[in-house]
Design a protein around this motif. Structure first.
Motif, PDB file in Angstrom:
ATOM      1  N   ASP A  90       0.841  -1.201   0.000  1.00 25.89           N
ATOM      2  CA  ASP A  90       0.000   0.000   0.000  1.00 25.89           C
ATOM      3  C   ASP A  90       0.872   1.245   0.000  1.00 25.89           C
ATOM      4  N   GLY A  91       0.234   2.383  -0.213  1.00 24.24           N
ATOM      5  CA  GLY A  91       0.969   3.639  -0.342  1.00 24.24           C
ATOM      6  C   GLY A  91       1.737   4.044   0.895  1.00 24.24           C
ATOM      7  N   ALA A  92       1.152   3.835   2.068  1.00 28.66           N
ATOM      8  CA  ALA A  92       1.812   4.222   3.319  1.00 28.66           C
ATOM      9  C   ALA A  92       3.087   3.411   3.540  1.00 28.66           C
ATOM     10  N   ASP A  93       2.989   2.084   3.369  1.00 27.08           N
ATOM     11  CA  ASP A  93       4.172   1.235   3.518  1.00 27.08           C
ATOM     12  C   ASP A  93       5.206   1.541   2.442  1.00 27.08           C
ATOM     13  N   GLY A  94       4.740   1.812   1.228  1.00 32.57           N
ATOM     14  CA  GLY A  94       5.644   2.148   0.137  1.00 32.57           C
ATOM     15  C   GLY A  94       6.416   3.429   0.396  1.00 32.57           C
ATOM     16  N   LEU A  95       5.736   4.418   0.922  1.00 33.03           N
ATOM     17  CA  LEU A  95       6.377   5.691   1.242  1.00 33.03           C
ATOM     18  C   LEU A  95       7.423   5.507   2.338  1.00 33.03           C
ATOM     19  N   LYS A  96       7.078   4.722   3.356  1.00 30.20           N
ATOM     20  CA  LYS A  96       8.014   4.450   4.451  1.00 30.20           C
ATOM     21  C   LYS A  96       9.238   3.697   3.936  1.00 30.20           C
ATOM     22  N   LEU A  97       8.999   2.643   3.133  1.00 33.07           N
ATOM     23  CA  LEU A  97      10.096   1.843   2.600  1.00 33.07           C
ATOM     24  C   LEU A  97      10.973   2.661   1.655  1.00 33.07           C
ATOM     25  N   ALA A  98      10.368   3.543   0.881  1.00 34.56           N
ATOM     26  CA  ALA A  98      11.151   4.404  -0.021  1.00 34.56           C
ATOM     27  C   ALA A  98      12.099   5.297   0.767  1.00 34.56           C
ATOM     28  N   GLY A  99      11.625   5.819   1.892  1.00 35.30           N
ATOM     29  CA  GLY A  99      12.475   6.666   2.730  1.00 35.30           C
ATOM     30  C   GLY A  99      13.606   5.900   3.392  1.00 35.30           C
ATOM     31  N   GLU A 100      13.340   4.663   3.792  1.00 39.15           N
ATOM     32  CA  GLU A 100      14.349   3.842   4.472  1.00 39.15           C
ATOM     33  C   GLU A 100      15.350   3.228   3.501  1.00 39.15           C
ATOM     34  N   TRP A 101      14.885   2.856   2.328  1.00 41.51           N
ATOM     35  CA  TRP A 101      15.663   2.033   1.415  1.00 41.51           C
ATOM     36  C   TRP A 101      16.300   2.812   0.263  1.00 41.51           C
ATOM     37  N   SER A 102      15.809   3.990  -0.060  1.00 42.64           N
ATOM     38  CA  SER A 102      16.326   4.851  -1.135  1.00 42.64           C
ATOM     39  C   SER A 102      16.451   4.147  -2.490  1.00 42.64           C
ATOM     40  N   PRO A 103      15.309   3.759  -3.091  1.00 48.50           N
ATOM     41  CA  PRO A 103      15.369   3.080  -4.393  1.00 48.50           C
ATOM     42  C   PRO A 103      15.769   4.048  -5.507  1.00 48.50           C
ATOM     43  N   ASN A 104      16.296   3.483  -6.605  1.00 49.40           N
ATOM     44  CA  ASN A 104      16.617   4.272  -7.788  1.00 49.40           C
ATOM     45  C   ASN A 104      15.404   4.473  -8.680  1.00 49.40           C
ATOM     46  N   LEU A 105      14.414   3.572  -8.553  1.00 43.99           N
ATOM     47  CA  LEU A 105      13.208   3.624  -9.375  1.00 43.99           C
ATOM     48  C   LEU A 105      12.049   3.060  -8.571  1.00 43.99           C
ATOM     49  N   VAL A 106      10.856   3.636  -8.745  1.00 40.73           N
ATOM     50  CA  VAL A 106       9.649   3.122  -8.090  1.00 40.73           C
ATOM     51  C   VAL A 106       8.638   2.758  -9.173  1.00 40.73           C
ATOM     52  N   VAL A 107       8.149   1.504  -9.130  1.00 41.41           N
ATOM     53  CA  VAL A 107       7.064   1.050  -9.991  1.00 41.41           C
ATOM     54  C   VAL A 107       5.820   1.133  -9.132  1.00 41.41           C
ATOM     55  N   LEU A 108       4.899   2.034  -9.492  1.00 44.34           N
ATOM     56  CA  LEU A 108       3.817   2.420  -8.592  1.00 44.34           C
ATOM     57  C   LEU A 108       2.445   2.221  -9.211  1.00 44.34           C
ATOM     58  N   ASP A 109       1.586   1.490  -8.506  1.00 42.12           N
ATOM     59  CA  ASP A 109       0.183   1.336  -8.883  1.00 42.12           C
ATOM     60  C   ASP A 109      -0.528   2.648  -8.537  1.00 42.12           C
ATOM     61  N   LEU A 110      -1.451   3.080  -9.371  1.00 38.52           N
ATOM     62  CA  LEU A 110      -2.154   4.333  -9.104  1.00 38.52           C
ATOM     63  C   LEU A 110      -3.294   4.196  -8.091  1.00 38.52           C
ATOM     64  N   MET A 111      -3.932   3.045  -8.041  1.00 38.96           N
ATOM     65  CA  MET A 111      -5.083   2.818  -7.154  1.00 38.96           C
ATOM     66  C   MET A 111      -4.653   1.952  -5.978  1.00 38.96           C
ATOM     67  N   LEU A 112      -4.198   2.577  -4.889  1.00 38.43           N
ATOM     68  CA  LEU A 112      -3.699   1.857  -3.721  1.00 38.43           C
ATOM     69  C   LEU A 112      -4.522   2.166  -2.480  1.00 38.43           C
ATOM     70  N   PRO A 113      -4.550   1.223  -1.524  1.00 42.11           N
ATOM     71  CA  PRO A 113      -5.171   1.522  -0.232  1.00 42.11           C
ATOM     72  C   PRO A 113      -4.340   2.552   0.538  1.00 42.11           C
ATOM     73  N   SER A 114      -4.942   3.242   1.444  1.00 39.65           N
ATOM     74  CA  SER A 114      -4.360   4.290   2.303  1.00 39.65           C
ATOM     75  C   SER A 114      -3.932   5.513   1.500  1.00 39.65           C
ATOM     76  N   ILE A 115      -2.780   5.506   0.896  1.00 40.09           N
ATOM     77  CA  ILE A 115      -2.293   6.620   0.075  1.00 40.09           C
ATOM     78  C   ILE A 115      -2.194   6.096  -1.361  1.00 40.09           C
TER      79      ILE A 115
END
Length: 80
Positions: A52-77
């Motif tokens: 989900d968007g909330a976990d993805g945002l948290k993981l992006a901040g912790e892990w610093s990916p070079n690219l994000v493949v993102l679904d547009l219709m997610l739970p939470s955010i």
């Protein structure tokens, strides 16, 4: 060679020892996530995922990916 470094992070080391770019996959459909992760890991990328968007945002901040493949219709955010 595949190793588990974190429950959500699969790592493939290239033969010459250089780690590939980091890609974060954020999707709420487990089947889609697993298929995308398998293809990316096979191609030599280090891959993490979130359901989900909330976990993805948290993981992006912790892990610093070079690219994000993102679904547009997610739970939470959503992906927008």
């Amino acid at each position: 060679m595949y190793t588990e470094m974190h429950p959500k992070i699969l790592v493939q080391e290239r033969v010459y020892g250089i780690m590939a770019s980091r890609i974060l996959v954020i999707d709420d459909e487990p089947t889609v996530t697993e298929v995308v992760k398998c293809y990316l890991v096979r191609a030599g990328y280090e891959v993490a995922s979130a359901a989900d968007g909330a976990d993805g945002l948290k993981l992006a901040g912790e892990w610093s990916p070079n690219l994000v493949v993102l679904d547009l219709m997610l739970p939470s955010i959503d992906g927008l």
